[in-house]
Design a protein around this motif. Structure first.
Motif, PDB file in Angstrom:
ATOM      1  N   GLY B  43       0.925  -1.207   0.087  1.00  0.00           N
ATOM      2  CA  GLY B  43       0.067   0.039  -0.138  1.00  0.00           C
ATOM      3  C   GLY B  43       0.985   1.140  -0.057  1.00  0.00           C
ATOM      4  N   CYS B  47      -0.487   3.916   4.931  1.00  0.00           N
ATOM      5  CA  CYS B  47      -1.587   2.839   4.881  1.00  0.00           C
ATOM      6  C   CYS B  47      -1.659   2.157   5.969  1.00  0.00           C
ATOM      7  CB  CYS B  47      -1.896   2.360   3.668  1.00  0.00           C
ATOM      8  SG  CYS B  47      -0.635   0.815   3.701  1.00  0.00           S
ATOM      9  N   HIS B 199       6.052  -1.077  -0.269  1.00  0.00           N
ATOM     10  CA  HIS B 199       5.070  -0.099  -0.997  1.00  0.00           C
ATOM     11  C   HIS B 199       5.428  -0.354  -2.325  1.00  0.00           C
ATOM     12  CE1 HIS B 199       9.112   1.897  -0.516  1.00  0.00           C
ATOM     13  NE2 HIS B 199       8.669   2.175  -1.827  1.00  0.00           N
ATOM     14  N   LYS B 215      -5.006   0.654   2.349  1.00  0.00           N
ATOM     15  CA  LYS B 215      -5.172   1.991   1.990  1.00  0.00           C
ATOM     16  C   LYS B 215      -5.933   2.795   3.431  1.00  0.00           C
ATOM     17  CE  LYS B 215      -7.019   5.767  -0.702  1.00  0.00           C
ATOM     18  NZ  LYS B 215      -8.506   5.878  -1.408  1.00  0.00           N
ATOM     19  N   ASP B 216      -5.345   3.853   3.729  1.00  0.00           N
ATOM     20  CA  ASP B 216      -5.926   4.299   4.924  1.00  0.00           C
ATOM     21  C   ASP B 216      -6.359   3.496   6.216  1.00  0.00           C
ATOM     22  OD1 ASP B 216      -5.645   6.564   3.687  1.00  0.00           O
ATOM     23  OD2 ASP B 216      -7.612   6.744   2.954  1.00  0.00           O
ATOM     24  N   GLN B 220      -8.177  -3.054   1.309  1.00  0.00           N
ATOM     25  CA  GLN B 220      -8.963  -2.893   0.077  1.00  0.00           C
ATOM     26  C   GLN B 220      -9.250  -4.401  -0.639  1.00  0.00           C
ATOM     27  OE1 GLN B 220      -9.961   0.309  -0.899  1.00  0.00           O
ATOM     28  NE2 GLN B 220      -9.017   0.758   1.039  1.00  0.00           N
ATOM     29  N   PHE B 236      -8.997   1.823  -6.678  1.00  0.00           N
ATOM     30  CA  PHE B 236      -7.905   1.993  -5.886  1.00  0.00           C
ATOM     31  C   PHE B 236      -6.783   0.858  -6.199  1.00  0.00           C
ATOM     32  CE2 PHE B 236      -4.509   1.255  -2.519  1.00  0.00           C
ATOM     33  CZ  PHE B 236      -3.997   2.367  -2.379  1.00  0.00           C
ATOM     34  N   PHE B 240      -3.262   0.912  -8.247  1.00  0.00           N
ATOM     35  CA  PHE B 240      -2.081   1.006  -7.398  1.00  0.00           C
ATOM     36  C   PHE B 240      -1.111  -0.472  -7.952  1.00  0.00           C
ATOM     37  CE2 PHE B 240       0.425  -0.401  -3.816  1.00  0.00           C
ATOM     38  CZ  PHE B 240       0.956   0.923  -3.461  1.00  0.00           C
TER      39      PHE B 240
END
Lengths: 303, 375
Positions: B43, B47, B199, B215-216, B220, B236, B240
Motif C-alpha cells: 500500500g 496506509c 510499498h 489504504k488508510d 482494500q 484504488f 495501485f
C-alpha cells in the motif's frame, strides 16, 4: 585562431597567478591573526608559570614577563604542603584529595544516570516524556544561586550537610540535566529499529542498554566526563556554601590561601597553588580533547 | 524449517484495531495465512501496513481484536515469546558487534549452548554466503551484505513466522532485483511462512502467494497475485497494482441481448463503440455510466493478438514511448490518457491515426462514485 588561443592561455596564466597570490595573502593574514590570539591566551599562563618559579625578591625587583634568573621550585612545595589556609598550614594537599574524592564519584554517577535517562527519553518514549525532557533542560538554565537555600535545607534534612557526600549529591543533581541532554541527543540519532530488533531477539531494557547502546557511546561519554569534571572540579559557589573546615574542595582552599596571607603577599606560592588547582582539568582536556570535538560534532551511528 | 506444530493458520489476525490517540491507524483488519504462505502487505506510505506488522511482532500494542500465531493468542505476549524473527528496513544491525555476534546475539540472550550457536551460525552463514564476513563489523559491509546479515539473524532463530519490514527499500535498483530473487528462493527452499511489507507493487506481485492491499488502515483487497491483478476489487487496487497502471476510462454500458455495448466518448472526435461478450447485471434496459478498467497489455496494435476479436478502433496517437521489449502508445479516450502496450517494432508516430485492438475478456467494470468493482 591559434593567436586567439595563445592569448587565452596567457590570460588564464595571469588569472591563475593572481588567484594564487590572493590565496597566499589570505593564509598569511589568517595565520598571523591566529598566532596573535594564541599568544594573547597563553600570556596569563606564561606569567603564572614564570612567577611561580621565581623567588619573592626577584618578583619584587624584576618585571612581570622576564624569565626567572634562577629556577626555584620551593613555592610549589609550599603551595602543596605548607601554605596557610587560615589557621591551618597544610597546603593544598588535603583539599586536593577532597576534590578528587568528590569529583570522581560525582562525575561517574551523574554520567551513568544521564546515559540511562537519555536512553529512555530517546528510545523508550512514554506519555509525557517530551515534557519531562523539557523540564530537565529547564534545570540546566537555573542559576546556581537560586538553588542554594532549598539545597541547604535538603542537605540538612538528609543529615549530610557539610560533608563530601552532601556536596556530591548537589553536583549530581545539578549535573543530571546536562548529562541527560547530551546522551538523549546522541541516542536520538540511533534508529529505533535497533531496539525493536533487540526486543525480538529477546533482550530486555538493561540488556539492550549495556550490550548495544553503551558500546556505541564512548564519544558522548568523553564529552560528558569532560563537561562534568570541569564543572565539578572548578566549582566554587557550591563548595564554599555546602562544606565546612576539613571537607572543602580545592577551589575554596585556593581562595583561602590567596586571601589568608598576612604581611607579604607570596605571589609565587599563589601562582603555584592556582596552577596545581587547574592541572587536573588541563590533564583531562589533553588526554581526551580529541574525543571532545569528535563527540560534539559526530553522534550519528551508521551501520 | 517449517513449524513443528501443524496449525491450520500459522497467523490469523481478527478484527484488529489500532489507534494513536484519536487517530485510527488500523480499522477492523482480518487476515489469515497458512503454513508456507508468503503474505505481502502492500500500500502507499501511511496506509498502516508497517503498523500492522509491528502489531503482529508485538512491538506495538493493538487497541482491539486478536492476533494468533500458530493458533496461540498473542494478547500480552512479548515479542521474544512469539516465535517470530524480523528483518528491518534499516537492517538494524548492532553496530559494535561483529557479523557473527550479530547473528548469535538472540541465541546468546536465550541461553542457547555455545556449540549449538556456532553450528547454527555456520549453517546460516553458508546458506547466505556470508561465511567470509563473520569477523567484520556492520560498518565494513556493503548494503547487500548487511541485508544478508539481517536475514541471517532472522534465519538462525528458525521461527514459525518471518516478518520483513520493507527489507529491500534501502538497496539500489539492481541489487534490489537480485535480493528479491534470493528471498523468493529462500522461501521456496525453506518453505517458511512469511509476512512481508512493501510499498513496491512489483515486489508484491513477484514474491507473494497472497497479497493484501491496504489504504488508510483498511484492507482494500486480499487475494492471490492473479486475483489482485486481474480482478481488482476497486479502482484504488486497479490503479495501485501494475506498471504502467490500469487504464480507467469513463464509459457508457448498454445491454444488447447476451452482450454488452460499451460506448466511450472522445473530446476531439466521434466516440468509439466496443462489444463485450459478457452480460453485466443490473443494466435493465437503460444505459449506465461506469469506469472501464483495461490493462495496457489488453490494448494492442491491430496486428497483435487482440486483433482477432474484431474489437478494433481508430485512435489518434498522442505519445509513443519505446521501452525496448514493448512500445507504449498513449491516446485519449473519454477525456483520460490511455496507454496501450504494442509490439516493440510497431511503426507509429505521434499525431498518426492508428488502429488499436481491445481485448475485453479481462476488462474490469467499476462504479464511478464508490469505485467498487461491478464486474
Amino acid at each position: 585562431m591559434t593567436d586567439l588561443h595563445m592569448n587565452d592561455t596567457h590570460m588564464d596564466d595571469r588569472a591563475n597567478r593572481n588567484r594564487l597570490m590572493k590565496r597566499i595573502a589570505l593564509r598569511f593574514g589568517l595565520y598571523t591573526l591566529l598566532i596573535l590570539f594564541a599568544l594573547y591566551y597563553l600570556m596569563p599562563l606564561f606569567v603564572m608559570v614564570v612567577t611561580s618559579l621565581k623567588s619573592l625578591d626577584e618578583i619584587r625587583t624584576g618585571s612581570l614577563l622576564s624569565l626567572p634568573r634562577e629556577i626555584d621550585f620551593s613555592s610549589w612545595g609550599k603551595a602543596w604542603s605548607s601554605a596557610c589556609t587560615g589557621i591551618q598550614c597544610e597546603g593544598l594537599r588535603p583539599y586536593f584529595w577532597n576534590s578528587v574524592l568528590l569529583s570522581i564519584p560525582a562525575v561517574a554517577i551523574s554520567t551513568l544516570l544521564g546515559a540511562i535517562n537519555g536512553y529512555v527519553l530517546a528510545q523508550w518514549r512514554f506519555k509525557g516524556s517530551n515534557i519531562l525532557f523539557a523540564l530537565m533542560l529547564f534545570g540546566c538554565f537555573i542559576p546556581f544561586q537560586v538553588v542554594l537555600l532549598p539545597m541547604a535545607l535538603t542537605l540538612g534534612a538528609l543529615k549530610i550537610a557539610g560533608s563530601i557526600p552532601g556536596l556530591m549529591l548537589v553536583h549530581i543533581v545539578y549535573g543530571i540535566g546536562f548529562t541527560t541532554l547530551f546522551f538523549r541527543n546522541f541516542y536520538v540519532t540511533i534508529p529505533t529499529e535497533l531496539v525493536k530488533a533487540a526486543k525480538v531477539d529477546g533482550a530486555g531494557f538493561f540488556r539492550i542498554f549495556f550490550a548495544i547502546f553503551l558500546p556505541v557511546s564512548p564519544p558522548i561519554i568523553v564529552v560528558t566526563i569532560i563537561w562534568q569534571f570541569t564543572q565539578i572540579w572548578n566549582d566554587f559557589l557550591f563548595g564554599v556554601s555546602f562544606s565546612q573546615a576539613g571537607t572543602q574542595p580545592i577551589t575554596v582552599a585556593l581562595n583561602n590561601i590567596v586571601n589568608a596571607t598576612t604581611g607579604v603577599k607570596e605571589y609565587n606560592v599563589d601562582m603555584a597553588a592556582a596552577i596545581i588547582a587547574a592541572l587536573p582539568t588541563l590533564l583531562v582536556y589533553v588526554v581526551a580533547g580529541k574525543y571532545f570535538i569528535r563527540g560534539l560534532t559526530a553522534g550519528s551511528v551508521k551501520g | 524449517m517449517t513449524s513443528p506444530q501443524k496449525a491450520e493458520h500459522i497467523l490469523s489476525v481478527e478484527n484488529l484495531d489500532k489507534s494513536f490517540g484519536a487517530v485510527k491507524i488500523l480499522k477492523d483488519i482480518n487476515v489469515a495465512i497458512e503454513p508456507g504462505d508468503f503474505l505481502v502487505l502492500v500500500g502507499p506510505s501511511g496506509c498502516g501496513k508497517s503498523t500492522l506488522l509491528n502489531c503482529i511482532a508485538g512491538l506495538e500494542k493493538s487497541t482491539g481484536g486478536e492476533i494468533k500465531i500458530g493458533g496461540r493468542s498473542m494478547n500480552g505476549v512479548s515479542p521474544k515469546d512469539r516465535d517470530i524473527a524480523m528483518v528491518f528496513q534499516s537492517y538494524a544491525l548492532y553496530p559494535t558487534m561483529t557479523v557473527g555476534k550479530n547473528i548469535t546475539f538472540g541465541m546468546k540472550v536465550r541461553g542457547v549452548p555455545e556449540a549449538e550457536q556456532q553450528r547454527k551460525l555456520n549453517e546460516v552463514a553458508k546458506l547466505l554466503q556470508i561465511d567470509h564476513l563473520l569477523d567484520r563489523k556492520p560498518s565494513q559491509l556493503s548494503g547487500g551484505q548487511r541485508q544478508r546479515v539481517a536475514m541471517g539473524r532472522a534465519l538462525v532463530r528458525d521461527p514459525q513466522l518471518f516478518l520483513f519490514d520493507e527489507p529491500l527499500s534501502n538497496l539500489d535498483a539492481k541489487l534490489r532485483v537480485e535480493m528479491r530473487t534470493e528471498i523468493k528462493r529462500l522461501h521456496q527452499t525453506l518453505g517458511a511462512s512469511i509476512v512481508y511489507v512493501t510499498h513496491d507493487q512489483i515486489e508484491a506481485m513477484t514474491l507473494a502467494t497472497k497479497i493484501v492491499v491496504m489504504k488508510d488502515g483498511i484492507i482494500q483487497q486480499a487475494g492471490t497475485p492473479n486475483e489482485i491483478y486481474n480482478q481488482p476489487a476497486n479502482m484504488f487496487v486497479a490503479d495501485f497494482m501494475g506498471s504502467p497502471s490500469m487504464n480507467l476510462i469513463p464509459a457508457q454500458l448498454e445491454a444488447v441481448d447476451e452482450k454488452t455495448k460499451i460506448s466511450i466518448n472522445r473530446t476531439d472526435m466521434a466516440g468509439i463503440e466496443l462489444m463485450m461478450d459478457r452480460k453485466i447485471e443490473g443494466l435493465a434496459g437503460g444505459s449506465k455510466s461506469v469506469i472501464l478498467g483495461l490493462r495496457p497489455e489488453n490494448i494492442s496494435d491491430a496486428s497483435g493478438q487482440n486483433a482477432k476479436d474484431g474489437q478494433v478502433a481508430e485512435c489518434r496517437v498522442d505519445v509513443v514511448e519505446p521501452a525496448g521489449s514493448d512500445t507504449f502508445v498513449v491516446t485519449n479516450l473519454g477525456g483520460k490518457q490511455v496507454t496501450a502496450r504494442m509490439n516493440a517494432d510497431v511503426q507509429i508516430m505521434a499525431g498518426d491515426m492508428a488502429n488499436f485492438a481491445f481485448d475485453l475478456s479481462k476488462a474490469s467494470i467499476f462504479e464511478p462514485e464508490s469505485g467498487a468493482r461491478i464486474a
